[in-house]
Design an enzyme around this catalytic site. Structure first.
Site, mmCIF file in Angstrom:
data_model
loop_
_atom_site.group_PDB
_atom_site.id
_atom_site.type_symbol
_atom_site.label_atom_id
_atom_site.label_comp_id
_atom_site.label_asym_id
_atom_site.label_seq_id
_atom_site.Cartn_x
_atom_site.Cartn_y
_atom_site.Cartn_z
ATOM 1 C CB CYS A 276 -0.940 -0.010 1.211
ATOM 2 S SG CYS A 276 -2.008 1.436 1.268
ATOM 3 C CB CYS B 202 -0.608 2.540 4.022
ATOM 4 S SG CYS B 202 -2.072 1.825 3.278
ATOM 5 C CG ASP B 203 3.151 1.221 4.521
ATOM 6 O OD1 ASP B 203 2.695 1.733 5.553
ATOM 7 O OD2 ASP B 203 2.948 0.038 4.206
#
Ligand code: NDP
Length: 320
Positions: free
Chosen positions: A141, A144-145
């Site tokens: 992701c 997200c990261d």
């Protein structure tokens, strides 16, 4: 079946942000929900570290902590959270009908409403070095990261819309993004391909696959192989993003609920209603586009409201 059949108003299947948010709303509406966690209590967020994009956490929060807090919030209003896996279902076709659900192949439950929040699972390549470094620089992701790799060199695998979108997202944060596409063309839409091609710091490699992710505890590099020439090249990277698709967790609902060609549950209009009355779907199991914790939570709220209104409608019909 070994135990007595239990009858409940609202059964929630799945324990990610969608399931727990549905539980918070359903318990506050006095639907006395029972939530079954599934095999991965807390869902996909328990596999991430820092969550920086969920509103209300100015300093960020780690995924597992956030899921424990969501569980506690749901329990505070009376949700009964149970460890268990729903193994089969038999949904009623009728308005006001009772849905039969089997848990762990043994326990039978009759539910007036069912909220499905079983999520989707990111696909990985499955090679040992990738699996070893999940959480150590290998992620599925970028949204997200990606932020953790600001100014650094990363790589992304995949040639679909997700990979194209995430490569563009990463290119705005990272100094260089090497994109590995296994065929000589991308599956992504022309518009998305154009966006990728317009980014100067995306190094697009066709016919290229991951040979090995380099690093012991964290990602330090990538060995990639040109599957036409056989040539292997090693590049230094600190993050590897896998964007080769997700698989919705809908196996047990096949044949009972309407799904699209890739197995995502189809919901009606702007609601969480499925094609079976009293059965609702929220979160990634019905959303392949946004897939964020906050959007999953939003649809979890909607599912609980839809379930509450459905039950009120049934009750009104019975009393008139
Ligand atoms: P897709 O299934 O569309 O694409 C997967 C990509 O990964 C393909 O390029 C595929 O290659 C590649 N791939 C699969 N397995 C491997 C492997 N083992 N090794 C290397 N490469 C692999 O998944 P997406 O997540 O990209 O998209 C899912 C759906 O969501 C699509 O319908 C998409 O259009 C939609 N979507 C729409 C968005 C938007 O409109 N903004 C954003 C994101 C998704 P190959 O082509 O060779 O099979």
């Amino acid at each position: 079946m070994s135990e007595q059949i239990e009858r409940i108003k609202c059964l929630i299947i799945g324990s990610g942000p969608a399931g727990y948010t549905a539980a918070i709303y359903a318990s506050r509406a006095d639907l006395k929900p029972v939530l079954y966690t599934g095999l991965e209590p807390g869902g996909q967020l328990t596999t991430t570290t820092e969550v920086d994009n969920f509103p209300g956490y100015p300093e960020g929060v780690d995924g597992p902590t956030m899921m424990v807090q969501l569980q506690q919030q749901a329990e505070r209003f009376g949700t009964e959270v149970r460890i268990g896996m729903v193994t089969s279902v038999e949904f009623s076709e009728e308005e006001g009908g009772i849905h039969k659900v089997i848990v762990d192949n043994t326990k039978e439950i009759e539910a007036e409403t069912v909220i499905i929040s079983t999520g989707a699972t990111a696909k990985y390549l499955g090679i040992p070095s990738e699996q070893r470094l999940r959480g150590g620089g290998v992620s599925a992701c970028a949204v997200c990261d990606g932020f953790f790799y600001k100014g650094q060199e990363v790589a992304i695998v995949g040639g679909g819309d997700t990979a194209a979108e995430e490569a563009t997202y990463l290119a705005n944060i990272c100094s260089k993004v090497t994109m590995l596409v296994r065929r000589d063309e991308m599956r992504a839409s022309k518009a998305m391909q154009h966006r990728v091609n317009s980014m100067k710091n995306i190094d697009l490699r066709y016919n290229t696959e991951v040979e090995e992710v380099v690093g012991d505890m964290v990602v330090e590099g990538l060995k990639m192989k040109n599957n036409v020439t056989g040539e292997i090249e090693e590049i230094p990277i600190t993050g590897l993003f896998i964007a080769i698709g997700h698989k919705p967790n809908t196996e047990i609902f096949k044949g009972q609920l309407d799904m699209d060609g890739t197995g995502y549950i189809i919901t009606q209009g702007k609601t969480t209603k499925t094609n079976k009355p009293g059965v609702f779907a929220s979160g990634d199991v019905q959303d392949k586009e946004y897939r964020q914790a906050v959007t999953a939570a939003g649809t979890g709220c909607m599912a609980a409201l839809d379930a509450e209104r459905y039950l009120q409608g049934i009750e009104a019909k019975v009393t008139t």
